[in-house]
Design an enzyme around this catalytic site. Sequence first.
Site, PDB file in Angstrom:
ATOM      1  N   HIS A 160       0.837  -1.193   0.000  1.00  0.00           N
ATOM      2  CA  HIS A 160       0.000   0.000   0.000  1.00  0.00           C
ATOM      3  C   HIS A 160       0.879   1.254   0.000  1.00  0.00           C
ATOM      4  O   HIS A 160       2.085   1.189   0.279  1.00  0.00           O
ATOM      5  CB  HIS A 160      -0.955   0.026   1.194  1.00  0.00           C
ATOM      6  CG  HIS A 160      -0.332  -0.226   2.527  1.00  0.00           C
ATOM      7  ND1 HIS A 160       0.633   0.586   3.068  1.00  0.00           N
ATOM      8  CD2 HIS A 160      -0.527  -1.210   3.434  1.00  0.00           C
ATOM      9  CE1 HIS A 160       0.985   0.124   4.245  1.00  0.00           C
ATOM     10  NE2 HIS A 160       0.309  -0.983   4.498  1.00  0.00           N
TER      11      HIS A 160
HETATM   12  P1  TYD Z   1      -2.310  -3.882   7.154  1.00  0.00           P
HETATM   13  O1  TYD Z   1      -2.288  -2.441   6.784  1.00  0.00           O
HETATM   14  O2  TYD Z   1      -2.744  -4.844   6.123  1.00  0.00           O
HETATM   15  O3  TYD Z   1      -0.896  -4.315   7.717  1.00  0.00           O
HETATM   16  P2  TYD Z   1       0.559  -4.208   7.000  1.00  0.00           P
HETATM   17  O4  TYD Z   1       0.613  -2.956   6.236  1.00  0.00           O
HETATM   18  O5  TYD Z   1       1.465  -4.152   8.142  1.00  0.00           O
HETATM   19  O6  TYD Z   1       0.732  -5.417   6.177  1.00  0.00           O
HETATM   20  O7  TYD Z   1      -3.215  -4.032   8.463  1.00  0.00           O
HETATM   21  C1  TYD Z   1      -3.776  -5.249   8.871  1.00  0.00           C
HETATM   22  C2  TYD Z   1      -5.076  -4.963   9.606  1.00  0.00           C
HETATM   23  O8  TYD Z   1      -4.831  -4.214  10.789  1.00  0.00           O
HETATM   24  C3  TYD Z   1      -6.068  -4.162   8.778  1.00  0.00           C
HETATM   25  O9  TYD Z   1      -7.363  -4.662   9.050  1.00  0.00           O
HETATM   26  C4  TYD Z   1      -5.975  -2.760   9.327  1.00  0.00           C
HETATM   27  C5  TYD Z   1      -5.563  -3.001  10.767  1.00  0.00           C
HETATM   28  N1  TYD Z   1      -4.709  -1.923  11.325  1.00  0.00           N
HETATM   29  C6  TYD Z   1      -5.212  -1.086  12.307  1.00  0.00           C
HETATM   30  O10 TYD Z   1      -6.375  -1.210  12.734  1.00  0.00           O
HETATM   31  N2  TYD Z   1      -4.403  -0.120  12.818  1.00  0.00           N
HETATM   32  C7  TYD Z   1      -3.128   0.053  12.395  1.00  0.00           C
HETATM   33  O11 TYD Z   1      -2.411   0.969  12.886  1.00  0.00           O
HETATM   34  C8  TYD Z   1      -2.611  -0.802  11.360  1.00  0.00           C
HETATM   35  C9  TYD Z   1      -1.212  -0.634  10.844  1.00  0.00           C
HETATM   36  C10 TYD Z   1      -3.445  -1.783  10.866  1.00  0.00           C
END
Ligand code: TYD
Length: 143
Positions: free
Chosen positions: A53
């Site tokens: 992302h």
């Molecule tokens: P995601 O953004 O996919 O994690 P990464 O970028 O580390 O691979 O996040 C996974 C899940 O956690 C998604 O449902 C969003 C949630 N999340 C939060 O609620 N708060 C946060 O600060 C983060 C980073 C993720």
Amino acid sequence: MNAMDLVHMLDFPQKGDDRGHLVIVEGMDDIPFEIKRIFYIYGSDNNVVRGQHANRKSEFILINVAGTSKVRVKDGKGNEVVYSLNRPHTGIYLPRMIWKDMYDFSEDSVLLCLASTHYDASEYIRNYDEFVKIINSENQIEG
Ligand code: TYD
């Protein structure tokens, strides 16, 4: 300025002594923002790709406080660079509007992430084609 030029590795101050290591990361001092959020990622297999992302608003610092991983950054204009996170006293600075993939996690990897914002799902761009479109439209505005 291209977001890619803002990505850089940071070496944090260490105050280790014979009792062990101590690494310091102060907002607006060792890193260029106030820390609003901390999260950490562990237990990801080495075939997992996380991130995938870009963020409209958030800046991040990523530190492998244990183990190792890699971060691939893309600017949406065809440039990409891979950084290795492999020391607890070094981190990578990721500005707004850069695409990031975290992968190649070691079994003992604990990836600490410091963010400049509270979580807001709406500022995440999770589709790469959409990211490229936004980058290109910003380029046109900048001329
Ligand atoms: P995601 O953004 O996919 O994690 P990464 O970028 O580390 O691979 O996040 C996974 C899940 O956690 C998604 O449902 C969003 C949630 N999340 C939060 O609620 N708060 C946060 O600060 C983060 C980073 C993720």
